[in-house]
Design an enzyme around this catalytic site. Structure first.
Site, PDB file in Angstrom:
ATOM      1  N   CYS A 229      44.493  42.332  40.204  1.00  0.00           N
ATOM      2  CA  CYS A 229      45.225  41.079  40.345  1.00  0.00           C
ATOM      3  C   CYS A 229      44.281  40.003  40.896  1.00  0.00           C
ATOM      4  O   CYS A 229      43.186  40.296  41.369  1.00  0.00           O
ATOM      5  CB  CYS A 229      46.436  41.260  41.261  1.00  0.00           C
ATOM      6  SG  CYS A 229      46.002  41.507  43.004  1.00  0.00           S
TER       7      CYS A 229
ATOM      8  N   HIS B  15      42.961  49.547  47.034  1.00  0.00           N
ATOM      9  CA  HIS B  15      43.408  50.929  46.846  1.00  0.00           C
ATOM     10  C   HIS B  15      42.731  51.513  45.606  1.00  0.00           C
ATOM     11  O   HIS B  15      43.378  51.843  44.619  1.00  0.00           O
ATOM     12  CB  HIS B  15      44.928  50.992  46.677  1.00  0.00           C
ATOM     13  CG  HIS B  15      45.693  50.429  47.825  1.00  0.00           C
ATOM     14  ND1 HIS B  15      45.659  50.987  49.081  1.00  0.00           N
ATOM     15  CD2 HIS B  15      46.513  49.361  47.919  1.00  0.00           C
ATOM     16  CE1 HIS B  15      46.434  50.294  49.885  1.00  0.00           C
ATOM     17  NE2 HIS B  15      46.957  49.302  49.213  1.00  0.00           N
TER      18      HIS B  15
ATOM     19  N   CYS C  59      44.882  37.239  49.974  1.00  0.00           N
ATOM     20  CA  CYS C  59      45.374  36.652  48.722  1.00  0.00           C
ATOM     21  C   CYS C  59      46.097  35.338  49.031  1.00  0.00           C
ATOM     22  O   CYS C  59      46.890  35.273  49.979  1.00  0.00           O
ATOM     23  CB  CYS C  59      46.337  37.639  48.060  1.00  0.00           C
ATOM     24  SG  CYS C  59      47.227  36.965  46.638  1.00  0.00           S
TER      25      CYS C  59
ATOM     26  N   GLU D  78      50.183  45.172  54.287  1.00  0.00           N
ATOM     27  CA  GLU D  78      50.679  43.836  53.945  1.00  0.00           C
ATOM     28  C   GLU D  78      51.954  43.506  54.715  1.00  0.00           C
ATOM     29  O   GLU D  78      52.123  42.391  55.208  1.00  0.00           O
ATOM     30  CB  GLU D  78      50.922  43.733  52.440  1.00  0.00           C
ATOM     31  CG  GLU D  78      51.192  42.326  51.969  1.00  0.00           C
ATOM     32  CD  GLU D  78      51.145  42.197  50.466  1.00  0.00           C
ATOM     33  OE1 GLU D  78      51.838  41.309  49.951  1.00  0.00           O
ATOM     34  OE2 GLU D  78      50.425  42.972  49.803  1.00  0.00           O
TER      35      GLU D  78
END
Length: 166
Positions: free
Chosen positions: A13, A47, A102, A132
């Site tokens: 992403c 990850h 992010c 997160e």
């Protein structure tokens, strides 16, 4: 013969790509002698064991405790982000921080901080042990109601006297 098709949006992403790019820049800075000290990521950068092993082969260490990182070292915050207290403590220790949070997660941190400061109850849906979720909760002083997948969301939300914030 079987054919393997690659999805149009496969791969990492945007946030993870950005974190990898920032880490690669730091590796290059160190290689060129522009930085001193060791290079760390705060927990595994992503990850993906193949990627984290490759980073370790280039001298990037994984830190689990701020005590592991010296003032002359560089610490890269992964795309999951971290709590406000983490950044305060790291700065107080004189650690050079590269924030690879992010941008979408940073936006959530901002919303959580502002809404919490305005007296709103923060509800986070997710695994309370995921980095997160911990990071997001840290932007409201750890006061969020965290709902795991096995809990009844409707029941918990109905107990609140406030409308949820998107």
């Amino acid at each position: 013969m079987k054919q393997i098709l690659l999805a149009q949006n496969s791969g990492f992403c945007f946030g993870v790509k950005q974190a990898l790019e920032k880490t690669e820049r730091e590796i290059e800075q160190k290689r060129c002698g522009k930085t001193t000290g060791a290079l760390y990521t705060w927990g595994p950068l992503i990850h993906n064991r193949t990627v984290t092993d490759a980073l370790q082969a280039q001298g990037v260490h994984i830190a689990a405790h701020l005590e592991e990182v010296a003032a002359a070292d560089t610490l890269i915050v992964r795309s999951h982000g971290e709590s406000k207290d983490f950044f305060t403590e790291a700065a107080g220790r004189g650690i050079h921080i590269v924030d690879a949070t992010c941008p979408f997660v940073k936006r959530i941190h901002k919303i959580v901080r502002e809404e919490s400061e305005n007296g709103r109850t923060i509800v986070i849906a997710g695994d309370r042990n995921h980095p997160e979720v911990k990071g997001i909760n840290g932007w409201c002083g750890g006061s969020a109601v965290i709902i795991g997948s096995d809990e009844n969301y409707e029941e918990i939300l109905c107990k609140s006297d406030q409308a949820p914030v998107a």
